[in-house]
Scaffold this active site. Structure first.
Site, mmCIF file in Angstrom:
data_model
loop_
_atom_site.group_PDB
_atom_site.id
_atom_site.type_symbol
_atom_site.label_atom_id
_atom_site.label_comp_id
_atom_site.label_asym_id
_atom_site.label_seq_id
_atom_site.Cartn_x
_atom_site.Cartn_y
_atom_site.Cartn_z
ATOM 1 N N HIS A 1 0.822 -1.218 0.000
ATOM 2 C CA HIS A 1 0.000 0.000 0.000
ATOM 3 C C HIS A 1 0.856 1.268 0.000
ATOM 4 C CE1 HIS A 1 0.051 -0.141 4.564
ATOM 5 N NE2 HIS A 1 0.060 1.168 4.404
ATOM 6 N N ASP B 1 1.247 -7.699 2.273
ATOM 7 C CA ASP B 1 1.366 -6.260 2.021
ATOM 8 C C ASP B 1 2.826 -5.809 1.853
ATOM 9 O OD1 ASP B 1 0.890 -3.571 1.799
ATOM 10 O OD2 ASP B 1 -0.456 -3.455 3.513
ATOM 11 N N SER C 1 3.873 2.220 8.499
ATOM 12 C CA SER C 1 3.691 1.233 7.452
ATOM 13 C C SER C 1 5.008 1.001 6.732
ATOM 14 C CB SER C 1 2.665 1.721 6.436
ATOM 15 O OG SER C 1 1.399 1.365 6.865
HETATM 16 N N1 ARG Z 1 -4.721 0.407 7.386
HETATM 17 C C1 ARG Z 1 -3.395 0.437 6.855
HETATM 18 C C2 ARG Z 1 -2.805 1.840 7.017
HETATM 19 O O1 ARG Z 1 -3.322 2.622 7.730
HETATM 20 C C3 ARG Z 1 -3.346 -0.072 5.470
HETATM 21 C C4 ARG Z 1 -3.901 0.849 4.443
HETATM 22 C C5 ARG Z 1 -4.014 0.276 3.072
HETATM 23 N N2 ARG Z 1 -5.116 0.908 2.444
HETATM 24 C C6 ARG Z 1 -6.318 0.328 2.303
HETATM 25 N N3 ARG Z 1 -7.342 1.084 2.090
HETATM 26 N N4 ARG Z 1 -6.443 -0.959 2.357
HETATM 27 O O2 ARG Z 1 -2.300 2.516 6.217
HETATM 28 N N1 GLU Z 2 -1.225 1.286 7.558
HETATM 29 C C1 GLU Z 2 -0.623 2.320 8.337
HETATM 30 C C2 GLU Z 2 0.335 3.174 7.515
HETATM 31 O O1 GLU Z 2 0.141 3.375 6.353
HETATM 32 C C3 GLU Z 2 0.069 1.709 9.480
HETATM 33 C C4 GLU Z 2 -0.939 1.216 10.367
HETATM 34 C C5 GLU Z 2 -1.155 2.144 11.507
HETATM 35 O O2 GLU Z 2 -1.753 3.220 11.347
HETATM 36 O O3 GLU Z 2 -0.679 1.752 12.556
HETATM 37 O O4 GLU Z 2 1.257 3.768 8.025
#
Ligand code: ARG
Ligand code: GLU
Length: 718
Positions: free
Chosen positions: A85, A221, A653
């Site tokens: 991502h 990922d 991330s």
């Molecule tokens: N939740 C993760 C983060 O905050 C992964 C994001 C990937 N984006 C998504 N919409 N699946 O970034």
């Molecule tokens: N998916 C998040 C990012 O893009 C990391 C997950 C979180 O927020 O801890 O940094």
């Protein structure tokens, strides 16, 4: 304000042996604050192995990727791992219906096939230094906030002047503990960062937005990039002459696998947390701001999804945008639930009561800073929400932002200092911009998003502050019909038609360009933008200045009040270390989550009819034949993800998950739904970070993509 140093020393002398878990620590102070605790909990290396200014250390392998993510170097040829991502928009930009790298994945088989990404940068920290005294030189306690800010800005400027602050070497001075401490950071900045490989989305984004922010998880990922440097091994602009960057240190990879209770740490760039703000602010965020954002984003997602489900091209066009909108939407829902469930606002209030008692008794300056903040947060609400409405409802819309950008061209056309030659060049650049914008534009969807957003905007509930001009236009000329206003714009604006726009730009003479000023969409976008910048932002800034100073005093008070405790500063996009253990959790009474998932779970989730749960035939075959090679766990299965109690946030991330010896065991990519409130309130029993098992990542590269040259570059330990 040197007292922060004193406080650090105080903390040292009253050292507690409680395993931290909560906290994002500054690498420079690891030796003083954390390494003993880390070692007591299983770490086998020293603070100096992690962060050293004298020799190479793990920090030399940590990359701030594209501004919003982390990545890590895993070979002596600048090979870098980050999340899928995090590479998503780069992968998306290289994709079309013919070369659909999002769907099919992309694997370069030679260095020559690696793809450049103009605009993508990667930074590596080279030095970190406490500059509190220099930054606060000339600042006094009695000084008003404006004067203080002005002196600080000048001091920071002069620090930067004394260091090489340039395109390839950046100097940053950042406030910690809300301005109680300042640290200077120096970085190498790479501008030639190439895409090396990415798995297909049904691996790299398996589970998609359905599984996002949740455990149990099966997302592969990761994506692979490479840093390129000039022949002196220095960062340089993109060029064919560049060669792979040779790092001072690359991470070594452990294939041993993890077990419950193992020590772990995360080394990366957490973006923003707000652990020390008053209860009243948490209440505002969760009860006022989040609900508005959640509600509007939900509507936007429905619109995009309807289009994406019917058309393959729309799916590609909107996939990255959809993911961006969905990510915040889902996070805020989780955050609100967690805050409520954890009774966090009341817990904070309890703390504040004790704090106030102490502050009054000791006549601390912070005794006023807390109640004053509460009042201020109420006064700020209309302005804060005007900001939120502007961002989410007005400006977070493709065509609005795009049209607004044309003001630059209009300005340039009137600017006598810009030669005709130069102006022609700008026209050519604009044409390129037009092509790349419309590649991902669909008029119906865009219009629908516009109308829906504006309808939400039009219900702005705070009537005591000035409203944007289009409100009265809609009420008078369009009899309160946002639809009619939108119909007019999408009928008349040249921006809704790529070809008309190109024709106009190509033919229009320099003097004719300003005709665009009459375009209804440009009038709207410029109007709402100027409204925000002229009417709202100055007011908000005035409030914010007072808020910052109160929070700074309150923060200093908290540190003093909690004497003997180690207190980490809120995240601010600087390099941090979070440490904890591999461990599962109990989301609800009677339910226990184990700490890892396997390929078997992917097969259980498989559903060929649902985009997020399609499994590649080749992956299925590998599963059926148990062809896992050296990447199998000792239990014989293929582990995919695992969780731990490392305190992380957005920006983390792509961060490496490291074991007790500092070897790479995983790649951080998410948090659990129950724990997303950790940016406001960390609960060690509920908050977990989600990591990709490095063995699954390597298995995909080696067995699935068969890109063996990458595996050969890496160094493994047993
Ligand atoms: N939740 C993760 C983060 O905050 C992964 C994001 C990937 N984006 C998504 N919409 N699946 O970034
Ligand atoms: N998916 C998040 C990012 O893009 C990391 C997950 C979180 O927020 O801890 O940094």
């Amino acid at each position: 304000m040197k007292n922060i140093i004193l406080i650090v020393l105080m903390i040292l002398s009253t050292y507690f042996h409680v395993f931290a878990k909560e906290g994002m620590w500054i690498p420079m102070f690891l030796q003083q604050l954390n390494s003993e605790d880390m070692q007591a909990n299983g770490m086998k290396i020293s603070a100096e192995d992690i962060y050293s200014i004298n020799h190479s250390s793990l920090k030399d392998a940590i990359v701030h990727f594209g501004g919003g993510c982390t990545a890590e170097i895993v070979s002596n040829k600048g090979l870098v791992l980050t999340n899928h991502h995090c590479g998503y928009s780069s992968i998306q930009k290289h994709s079309s219906v013919e070369h659909d790298y999002l769907t099919d994945g992309f694997w370069s088989k030679t260095m020559a096939e690696e793809l450049t990404n103009p605009g993508l940068t990667a930074k590596i920290l080279t030095n970190m230094q406490d500059v509190t005294d220099e930054v606060l030189d000339g600042v006094s306690v009695s000084m008003n906030e404006q004067d203080r800010e002005a002196i600080i800005a000048l001091n920071i400027e002069s620090i930067k002047k004394n260091h090489d602050d340039s395109k390839f070497h950046k100097v940053d001075v950042k406030a910690f503990y809300y301005g109680n401490q300042y640290i200077m950071m120096e970085y190498m900045v790479f501008h030639d960062v190439r895409l090396v490989g990415a798995p297909p989305s049904n691996i790299g984004k398996f589970g998609g937005d359905t599984d996002n922010w949740m455990w149990p998880r099966h997302t592969g990922d990761f994506s692979v990039f490479r840093l390129y440097a000039n022949s002196n091994n220095e960062p340089a602009d993109i060029s064919n002459d560049n060669i792979p960057y040779q790092p001072r240190q690359a991470l070594k990879i452990s294939l041993k696998g993890v077990e419950e209770g193992d020590f772990t740490f995360i080394f990366g760039y957490p973006g923003r947390t707000q652990e020390y703000i008053p209860a009243s602010q948490v209440k505002y965020i969760t009860e006022v701001q989040n609900p508005f954002k959640i509600n509007l984003r939900r509507q936007k997602l429905d619109i995009m999804k309807a289009g994406m489900d019917t058309d393959k091209n729309i799916r590609i066009q909107y996939s990255s945008k959809y993911a961006g909108v969905a990510n915040g939407w889902k996070k805020w829902i989780g955050e609100n639930k967690g805050i409520a469930r954890n009774n966090a606002i009341n817990k904070k209030k309890d703390f504040e009561n004790k704090f106030l008692f102490w502050a009054v008794e000791n006549d601390e300056p912070s005794k006023d800073a807390l109640p004053q903040q509460d009042t201020l947060i109420m006064q700020m609400e209309p302005y804060n929400m005007a900001y939120t409405y502007f961002v989410e409802a007005a400006y977070y819309h493709d065509l609005t932002r795009f049209s607004h950008g044309f003001n630059n061209l209009i300005e340039a056309s009137k600017d006598e200092n810009i030669s005709d030659e130069e102006f022609k060049k700008r026209i050519e650049d604009t044409k390129k911009g037009i092509a790349s914008f419309y590649k991902d534009y669909n008029k119906d969807i865009d219009k629908n998003l516009f109308t829906t957003s504006l309808k939400a905007y039009y219900t702005f509930p705070y009537k005591n502050i000035k409203l944007p001009e289009f409100f009265s236009l809609i009420s008078k000329k369009y009899k309160n019909s946002v639809e009619k206003y939108a119909d007019m714009i999408y009928k008349k604006s040249i921006f809704t038609n790529q070809q008309n726009l190109i024709n106009f730009i190509t033919k229009a003479s320099r003097t004719k360009i300003k005709k665009l000023e009459k375009d209804p969409l440009l009038i709207y976008s410029t109007g709402v933008f100027n409204y925000f910048f002229n009417e709202i932002r100055p007011e908000l800034n005035k409030f914010q200045l007072v808020k910052d100073s109160l929070q700074r005093v309150y923060m200093a008070g908290i540190i003093k009040f909690r004497v003997g405790e180690k207190i980490y500063p809120d995240a601010n996009s600087t390099l941090r270390i979070a440490y904890g253990k591999v461990e599962g959790f109990e989301p609800r009474d009677g339910i226990e989550y184990t700490y890892f998932t396997t390929l078997k779970g992917i097969m259980a989730k498989e559903n060929p009819d649902i985009y997020d749960y399609v499994v590649e035939p080749k992956l299925k075959n590998l599963y059926i034949n148990k062809d896992y090679g050296q990447y199998a766990d000792k239990d014989g299965s293929m582990h995919v993800c695992f969780i731990g109690s490392n305190h992380t946030t957005g920006g983390n991330s792509g961060s490496p998950a490291l074991d007790a010896n500092g070897n790479l065991i995983g790649i951080n990519f998410d948090r659990n739904w129950e724990g997303t409130m950790s940016d406001l309130n960390y609960d060690p029993s509920q908050c977990r970070n989600i990591m990709l098992d490095i063995r699954y990542c390597l298995f995909i590269i080696d067995k699935f993509a068969e890109d063996h040259r990458l595996i050969e570059e890496m160094q493994f330990v047993n």
